[in-house]
Design a protein around this motif. Structure first.
Motif, short mmCIF file in Angstrom:
data_model
loop_
_atom_site.label_atom_id
_atom_site.label_comp_id
_atom_site.label_asym_id
_atom_site.label_seq_id
_atom_site.Cartn_x
_atom_site.Cartn_y
_atom_site.Cartn_z
N SER A 152 0.85 -1.21 0.00
CA SER A 152 0.00 0.00 0.00
C SER A 152 0.88 1.24 0.00
O SER A 152 0.63 2.20 -0.74
N GLY A 171 -9.89 -2.11 -6.30
CA GLY A 171 -9.49 -2.98 -5.18
C GLY A 171 -9.10 -2.11 -4.00
O GLY A 171 -7.99 -2.17 -3.50
N GLN A 177 -5.80 4.08 -0.68
CA GLN A 177 -5.39 4.79 -1.90
C GLN A 177 -6.45 5.83 -2.29
O GLN A 177 -6.11 6.91 -2.76
N ASP A 192 -14.38 -2.56 -5.09
CA ASP A 192 -13.85 -3.79 -4.49
C ASP A 192 -14.91 -4.87 -4.66
O ASP A 192 -16.10 -4.57 -4.75
N LEU A 219 -12.83 -5.81 -10.69
CA LEU A 219 -11.96 -4.97 -11.53
C LEU A 219 -12.71 -3.74 -12.06
O LEU A 219 -13.15 -2.92 -11.28
N TYR A 252 -7.86 -10.50 -0.09
CA TYR A 252 -7.06 -9.28 -0.15
C TYR A 252 -5.86 -9.41 -1.08
O TYR A 252 -5.29 -8.41 -1.49
C1 LIG Z 1 -3.94 -5.91 -1.90
S1 LIG Z 1 -5.53 -5.34 -1.45
C2 LIG Z 1 -5.31 -3.60 -1.66
C3 LIG Z 1 -6.03 -2.76 -0.67
C4 LIG Z 1 -5.71 -1.27 -0.74
N1 LIG Z 1 -6.09 -0.70 -2.02
C5 LIG Z 1 -4.26 -0.99 -0.46
O1 LIG Z 1 -3.57 -0.42 -1.32
O2 LIG Z 1 -3.80 -1.35 0.61
C6 LIG Z 1 -6.48 -5.84 -2.85
C7 LIG Z 1 -7.96 -5.55 -2.75
O3 LIG Z 1 -8.57 -6.00 -3.97
C8 LIG Z 1 -9.83 -6.61 -3.67
N2 LIG Z 1 -10.16 -7.53 -4.77
C9 LIG Z 1 -9.96 -8.87 -4.86
N3 LIG Z 1 -10.38 -9.31 -6.05
C10 LIG Z 1 -10.85 -8.23 -6.73
C11 LIG Z 1 -11.42 -8.04 -8.00
N4 LIG Z 1 -11.57 -9.05 -8.85
N5 LIG Z 1 -11.82 -6.80 -8.34
C12 LIG Z 1 -11.65 -5.75 -7.50
N6 LIG Z 1 -11.12 -5.87 -6.28
C13 LIG Z 1 -10.73 -7.10 -5.90
C14 LIG Z 1 -9.61 -7.28 -2.33
O4 LIG Z 1 -10.85 -7.48 -1.69
C15 LIG Z 1 -8.69 -6.27 -1.64
O5 LIG Z 1 -9.45 -5.35 -0.91
#
Ligand SMILES: C[S@@+](CC[C@H](N)C(=O)[O-])C[C@H]1O[C@@H](n2cnc3c(N)ncnc32)[C@H](O)[C@@H]1O
Length: 508
Positions: A152, A171, A177, A192, A219, A252
């Motif tokens: 992050s 996400g 962010q 998300d 996405l 996540y």
């Molecule tokens: C690594 S975390 C990032 C959280 C935050 N944006 C950060 O930078 O700390 C990834 C996020 O993507 C979400 N996620 C998982 N699959 C996804 C998808 N197909 N589309 C959108 N978000 C998704 C998860 O629920 C999670 O909250």
């Protein structure tokens, strides 16, 4: 009471308690702070218990996951009280008596914002996420909502913070962010798949007085047809995970696709939501399928997208190291279950001939007009902690300006050496002339460029007054070299130094 009103009260209480990044650091000291960064709670717990006071209560309960009493919480959060915090779903109290135990239901931590956005002044925020292993001592649940982690911070520091109209955060998780983006955008949409993540992001937005448009879906699906953004940021669930029964899938970090397909999909699709000139910045993992072929693979992903691309690879892991890292990240301790997962990861990598996994920061851009002109893949593996948003912003501008400067025009330009560049000379003992001259950037990507004497001489004379051509002509006389030949040899190097920010163009 209206949750927004309660969250506003909570914000005042947290600030007054000194439960800020600086306040906690002061409370527990350097050694315990560093231990906490390594996910070790004990030194901070001991220091907080010794120090006492409201910040100590909040640290012990909301970061370290320990029980405190209702009386302690009521004193630490006088406007919100234990009941207010419980109504917000942050804490649970065992009873109504002052001595009754209160336990945390979520992680609530201070966060220092210093991204240079807006008027550039830092701010103190608080972020709610799920309790981690540090607090619970247990492996994470599959629907765990992550707090602010290393990735992050990498993305937040790499993001270009130019003021813009609209930002999309794909996400969003706890919303970190998106909250950063709200400091330099008029409108922020955050998506998300996880309903729980969006609930926590909504709490964080209200707690920090920010408006976010939160949408559920995968996405780019939640974005309407034709909706365009000036900036897209994404720290997506990029971790490569074997698609096999028995391998836990953490929302996540795992988007449910095979190998690095999720990141490839973002490369392919993100251009569809970028306004002309719009920039997308994302983190990702990508597989190596042979020797050092990462750039070719990513180049292939960009085919037909019409996007400019600048990829900075920051880490490379071999398959075994990658597997160990992510199995441990899920809270799995060494033993038979660990080995079973390890085997699943190795099988998965072997099946696709994966020889390594890269990690990096990707900057994509939809050109304002015409075909893409920027294709840059580079490796910067050394530790760079500085905010890099300004470096990416300046690099894109330098690229665009250089693209319309032919060699004649560049020779007619008066450049200035960047203030953070130093010149290092290495001499063999007793020799007057240096064997090696290095131009070293003090900030940004901390590039080091090996220069021969004439390039170093040219850079040293770039004071913003003389043009490159004039300096090169003077050097030719001094070194008794053929002037056109020297100029022709130096200009491509000068171009690279401008591109990399060691030499600066005059303001346009
Ligand atoms: C690594 S975390 C990032 C959280 C935050 N944006 C950060 O930078 O700390 C990834 C996020 O993507 C979400 N996620 C998982 N699959 C996804 C998808 N197909 N589309 C959108 N978000 C998704 C998860 O629920 C999670 O909250």
């Amino acid at each position: 009471m209206d949750p927004r009103e309660l969250l506003a009260r909570l914000r005042e209480d947290l600030a007054e308690a000194g439960y800020t990044v600086d306040g906690v650091q002061e409370l527990v000291g350097d050694v315990a702070s560093r231990a906490l960064d390594r996910e070790q709670a004990l030194p901070a717990l001991r220091a907080a218990e010794r120090a006492g006071g409201p910040a100590s209560v909040l640290l012990r309960c909301c970061t370290l996951g320990r029980e405190v009493t209702r009386a302690e919480v009521d004193a630490a959060l006088p406007r919100t009280g234990t009941d207010g915090a419980a109504a917000l779903g942050l804490l649970a109290a065992a009873g109504a008596a002052p001595g009754d135990a209160v336990r945390p239901l979520v992680d609530l931590r201070p966060y220092r914002v210093d991204d240079g956005a807006g008027d550039g002044s830092p701010a103190d925020w608080w972020l709610v996420s799920d309790l981690g292993e540090l607090a619970t001592g247990r492996a994470l649940a599959p629907d765990h909502v992550l707090g602010v982690g290393g990735a992050s911070l990498t993305l937040a520091r790499a993001t270009v913070r130019t003021p813009v109209g609209s930002v999309l955060d794909v996400g969003t998780g706890c919303g970190v962010q998106a909250l950063h983006a709200a400091r330099h955008a008029r409108r922020v949409v955050a998506t998300d798949t996880s309903e729980r993540a969006l609930d926590l992001a909504a709490v964080n937005a209200a707690l920090n007085g920010v408006a976010l448009d939160l949408r559920q879906g995968s996405l780019l699906e939640p974005v309407a047809d034709g909706e365009l953004f000036d900036l897209v940021v994404s720290n997506p669930p990029f971790v490569i995970t074997p698609r096999r029964e028995g391998v836990p899938q953490y929302e996540y970090r795992d988007g449910g696709m095979s190998g690095d397909s999720l990141v490839r999909r973002l490369f392919a699709e993100v251009g569809g939501v970028l306004a002309p000139g719009g920039v997308a910045q994302l983190l990702g993992n990508w597989e190596y399928h042979g020797e050092d072929d990462w750039a070719q693979r990513l180049e292939g992903w960009l085919e037909g997208t019409g996007l400019d691309a600048w990829v900075v690879q920051r880490e490379v892991a071999d398959p075994a190291l990658y597997a160990e890292t992510w199995i441990r990240d899920g809270g799995q301790k060494p033993g038979a279950a660990f080995d079973e997962l390890y085997a699943a990861w190795l099988d998965d990598f072997e099946a696709r001939g994966v020889t390594g996994v890269g990690f990096g920061v990707v900057t994509l851009r939809r050109p304002v007009a015409g075909p893409p002109t920027l294709r840059r893949f580079e490796e910067v593996l050394s530790g760079v902690d500085d905010p890099l948003g300004g470096v990416f912003a300046a690099g894109l501008v330098a690229h665009d300006r250089l693209a319309v400067l032919d060699d004649e025009a560049l020779a007619g330009t008066a450049l200035r050496v960047a203030p953070d560049v130093s010149d290092e000379r290495y001499h063999a003992p007793g020799e007057p002339d240096p064997r090696v001259v290095l131009l070293r950037q003090g900030g940004g990507l901390r590039r080091v460029v090996q220069a021969d004497g004439d390039l170093a001489g040219l850079v040293g004379a770039c004071d913003g007054e003389l043009t490159v051509g004039q300096v090169a002509a003077g050097l030719a006389v001094l070194l008794e070299e053929d002037a056109p030949a020297l100029r022709a040899r130096l200009l491509p190097r000068v171009r690279d130094l401008v591109r990399d920010g060691l030499l600066l163009l005059p303001p346009s």
